[in-house]
Scaffold this motif. Structure first.
Motif, PDB file in Angstrom:
ATOM      1  N   ARG A  17       0.839  -1.202   0.000  1.00 35.45           N
ATOM      2  CA  ARG A  17       0.000   0.000   0.000  1.00 35.45           C
ATOM      3  C   ARG A  17       0.874   1.253   0.000  1.00 35.45           C
ATOM      4  O   ARG A  17       0.619   2.206  -0.753  1.00 35.45           O
ATOM      5  N   GLY A  18       1.918   1.245   0.838  1.00 40.76           N
ATOM      6  CA  GLY A  18       2.815   2.391   0.864  1.00 40.76           C
ATOM      7  C   GLY A  18       3.474   2.625  -0.474  1.00 40.76           C
ATOM      8  O   GLY A  18       3.583   3.766  -0.944  1.00 40.76           O
ATOM      9  N   ALA A  19       3.912   1.540  -1.120  1.00 38.89           N
ATOM     10  CA  ALA A  19       4.541   1.668  -2.433  1.00 38.89           C
ATOM     11  C   ALA A  19       3.553   2.221  -3.456  1.00 38.89           C
ATOM     12  O   ALA A  19       3.891   3.100  -4.252  1.00 38.89           O
ATOM     13  N   LEU A  21       0.864   4.061  -2.996  1.00 29.37           N
ATOM     14  CA  LEU A  21       0.557   5.474  -2.763  1.00 29.37           C
ATOM     15  C   LEU A  21       1.753   6.361  -3.117  1.00 29.37           C
ATOM     16  O   LEU A  21       1.572   7.488  -3.593  1.00 29.37           O
ATOM     17  N   SER A  22       2.951   5.863  -2.911  1.00 27.01           N
ATOM     18  CA  SER A  22       4.140   6.627  -3.306  1.00 27.01           C
ATOM     19  C   SER A  22       4.204   6.791  -4.819  1.00 27.01           C
ATOM     20  O   SER A  22       4.585   7.847  -5.333  1.00 27.01           O
ATOM     21  N   LEU A  23       3.828   5.745  -5.544  1.00 24.88           N
ATOM     22  CA  LEU A  23       3.782   5.825  -7.003  1.00 24.88           C
ATOM     23  C   LEU A  23       2.764   6.860  -7.460  1.00 24.88           C
ATOM     24  O   LEU A  23       3.020   7.642  -8.384  1.00 24.88           O
ATOM     25  N   LEU A  24       1.620   6.879  -6.796  1.00 24.22           N
ATOM     26  CA  LEU A  24       0.600   7.875  -7.139  1.00 24.22           C
ATOM     27  C   LEU A  24       1.122   9.290  -6.891  1.00 24.22           C
ATOM     28  O   LEU A  24       0.931  10.191  -7.722  1.00 24.22           O
ATOM     29  N   ARG A  25       1.767   9.506  -5.754  1.00 25.48           N
ATOM     30  CA  ARG A  25       2.302  10.838  -5.436  1.00 25.48           C
ATOM     31  C   ARG A  25       3.323  11.295  -6.462  1.00 25.48           C
ATOM     32  O   ARG A  25       3.463  12.492  -6.726  1.00 25.48           O
ATOM     33  N   ALA A  26       4.035  10.332  -7.039  1.00 26.36           N
ATOM     34  CA  ALA A  26       5.041  10.665  -8.047  1.00 26.36           C
ATOM     35  C   ALA A  26       4.424  10.951  -9.411  1.00 26.36           C
ATOM     36  O   ALA A  26       5.140  11.270 -10.367  1.00 26.36           O
ATOM     37  N   GLY A  27       3.109  10.834  -9.504  1.00 26.83           N
ATOM     38  CA  GLY A  27       2.427  11.134 -10.754  1.00 26.83           C
ATOM     39  C   GLY A  27       2.400   9.989 -11.739  1.00 26.83           C
ATOM     40  O   GLY A  27       2.063  10.191 -12.915  1.00 26.83           O
ATOM     41  N   LEU A 132       5.274   4.089   3.174  1.00 24.11           N
ATOM     42  CA  LEU A 132       4.295   5.135   2.919  1.00 24.11           C
ATOM     43  C   LEU A 132       4.966   6.447   2.510  1.00 24.11           C
ATOM     44  O   LEU A 132       4.413   7.217   1.717  1.00 24.11           O
ATOM     45  N   ALA A 133       6.159   6.679   3.016  1.00 21.45           N
ATOM     46  CA  ALA A 133       6.883   7.911   2.692  1.00 21.45           C
ATOM     47  C   ALA A 133       7.679   7.796   1.396  1.00 21.45           C
ATOM     48  O   ALA A 133       8.292   8.778   0.963  1.00 21.45           O
ATOM     49  N   GLY A 151      13.088   2.335 -13.622  1.00 22.10           N
ATOM     50  CA  GLY A 151      13.758   3.415 -12.908  1.00 22.10           C
ATOM     51  C   GLY A 151      12.841   4.434 -12.255  1.00 22.10           C
ATOM     52  O   GLY A 151      12.964   4.701 -11.047  1.00 22.10           O
ATOM     53  N   PRO A 152      11.894   5.041 -12.979  1.00 20.05           N
ATOM     54  CA  PRO A 152      11.018   6.035 -12.348  1.00 20.05           C
ATOM     55  C   PRO A 152      10.184   5.449 -11.210  1.00 20.05           C
ATOM     56  O   PRO A 152       9.963   6.120 -10.193  1.00 20.05           O
ATOM     57  N   ALA A 153       9.737   4.209 -11.372  1.00 15.48           N
ATOM     58  CA  ALA A 153       8.950   3.580 -10.316  1.00 15.48           C
ATOM     59  C   ALA A 153       9.813   3.286  -9.093  1.00 15.48           C
ATOM     60  O   ALA A 153       9.390   3.506  -7.946  1.00 15.48           O
ATOM     61  N   LEU A 154      11.021   2.794  -9.311  1.00 15.55           N
ATOM     62  CA  LEU A 154      11.923   2.539  -8.186  1.00 15.55           C
ATOM     63  C   LEU A 154      12.248   3.834  -7.451  1.00 15.55           C
ATOM     64  O   LEU A 154      12.280   3.871  -6.215  1.00 15.55           O
ATOM     65  N   ASP A 155      12.482   4.899  -8.196  1.00 10.98           N
ATOM     66  CA  ASP A 155      12.763   6.186  -7.572  1.00 10.98           C
ATOM     67  C   ASP A 155      11.596   6.659  -6.716  1.00 10.98           C
ATOM     68  O   ASP A 155      11.798   7.325  -5.681  1.00 10.98           O
ATOM     69  N   ALA A 156      10.384   6.335  -7.137  1.00 11.63           N
ATOM     70  CA  ALA A 156       9.188   6.783  -6.411  1.00 11.63           C
ATOM     71  C   ALA A 156       9.003   6.062  -5.087  1.00 11.63           C
ATOM     72  O   ALA A 156       8.498   6.646  -4.123  1.00 11.63           O
TER      73      ALA A 156
END
Length: 302
Positions: A17-19, A21-27, A132-133, A151-156
């Protein structure tokens, strides 16, 4: 059809869930599946794209993270009833973020490659708050093409990605070492807190003092407050370490390595699970030690 940059998360537990939501925050366009309807509804309410099946989520993405509980669940999602590999477009990255026997990770990676996919052995660490962070540590091994695409997903989702080479199973071996230390340190923290209680010390004062002394560990700092507060909300359950330390001791047996501290910690986690504490926070192993010592911990009625 998959959409460029779209990501899927299978499993919306504390880490998944944290992952997601982090992906969503990254757009990033984020699809997800969990067997629990309430988890899917929560994700949809946060703006994510929740699906009724794992296959539907995977079919919409070009990078897929598996945050399921164990190797058997990963196997079922990938090659069994979940049909993930069957519906995925060729070249999809499958990042398997499951703590499992390295041999299972190697086998999954081989079969994913044979199916035309890009495998990443990608277990994670850091706990639910860091998930979550978007600050988890990711231990990852796999082909360069998989790292580039993901890469972009891992960074998120990660504060740091440890790239451990191309060999499948290398990351799972590193996670195994992490879980050895984590499980032993939880058991040690529980032992210390029960001894402190038996000695009549104030448990919150113990945490404050040890936090500034050489005996401090990350697990003590994180789990000892659970014991002092009598709060065993399962951020990471006893059952998880029955599984993870079982992986450690099984691998050690095969390698001819002696792991006496892991053996003792595993026995304690198994005893806690046998006492009905398997779904409680892993710090609940302290209850087993307290019962042996005739000590009453906070939140236990005394």
């Amino acid at each position: 059809m998959t959409r460029t940059g779209a990501v899927a998360v299978i499993g919306l537990g504390s880490m998944g869930r944290g992952a997601a939501l982090s992906l969503l925050r990254a757009g990033l366009e984020t699809h997800a599946f969990d067997i629990r309807p309430e988890a899917r509804a929560d994700f949809a309410a946060q703006g994510g794209l929740a699906h009724e099946t794992a296959a539907a989520a995977v079919a919409a993405a070009e990078v897929v993270f598996l945050f399921v509980v164990n190797a058997d669940q990963a196997e079922d999602v990938l090659f069994g009833t979940g049909q993930a590999v069957a519906v995925a477009q060729s070249g999809t990255v499958f990042a398997v973020s499951v703590t499992q026997d390295p041999a299972r990770a190697e086998d999954q990676a081989r079969r994913l490659r044979e199916a035309g996919m890009l495998p990443l052995d990608a277990p994670v660490s850091g706990g639910s708050a860091k998930a979550l962070a978007g600050e988890m540590s990711v231990m990852a091994s796999g082909p360069e093409a998989a790292f580039l695409k993901a890469g972009p997903a891992l960074d998120a989702i990660a504060g740091r990605v440890f790239r451990l080479g191309a060999a499948p199973g290398a990351a799972s071996k590193m996670k195994m070492i992490n879980q050895l230390l984590a499980g032993v340190h939880i058991a040690a923290a529980a032992e210390a807190m029960v001894l402190a209680r038996a000695a009549g010390l104030d448990l919150h004062e113990v945490i404050g003092v040890i936090g500034d002394c050489a005996g401090m560990s990350w697990m003590f700092g994180n789990r000892a407050p659970h014991i002092a507060n009598g709060d065993y909300t399962p951020h990471s359950a006893v059952d998880i370490f029955v599984k993870d330390l079982g992986i450690v001791t099984g691998a050690a047996l095969g390698l001819g390595a002696s792991v006496p501290l892991s053996d003792s910690a595993l026995a304690l986690f198994r005893e806690a699970a046998g006492a009905g504490l398997g779904r409680e926070d892993d710090a609940a192993v302290a209850k087993v030690l307290a019962a042996r010592a005739g000590v009453t911990l906070p939140g236990s009625g005394g």
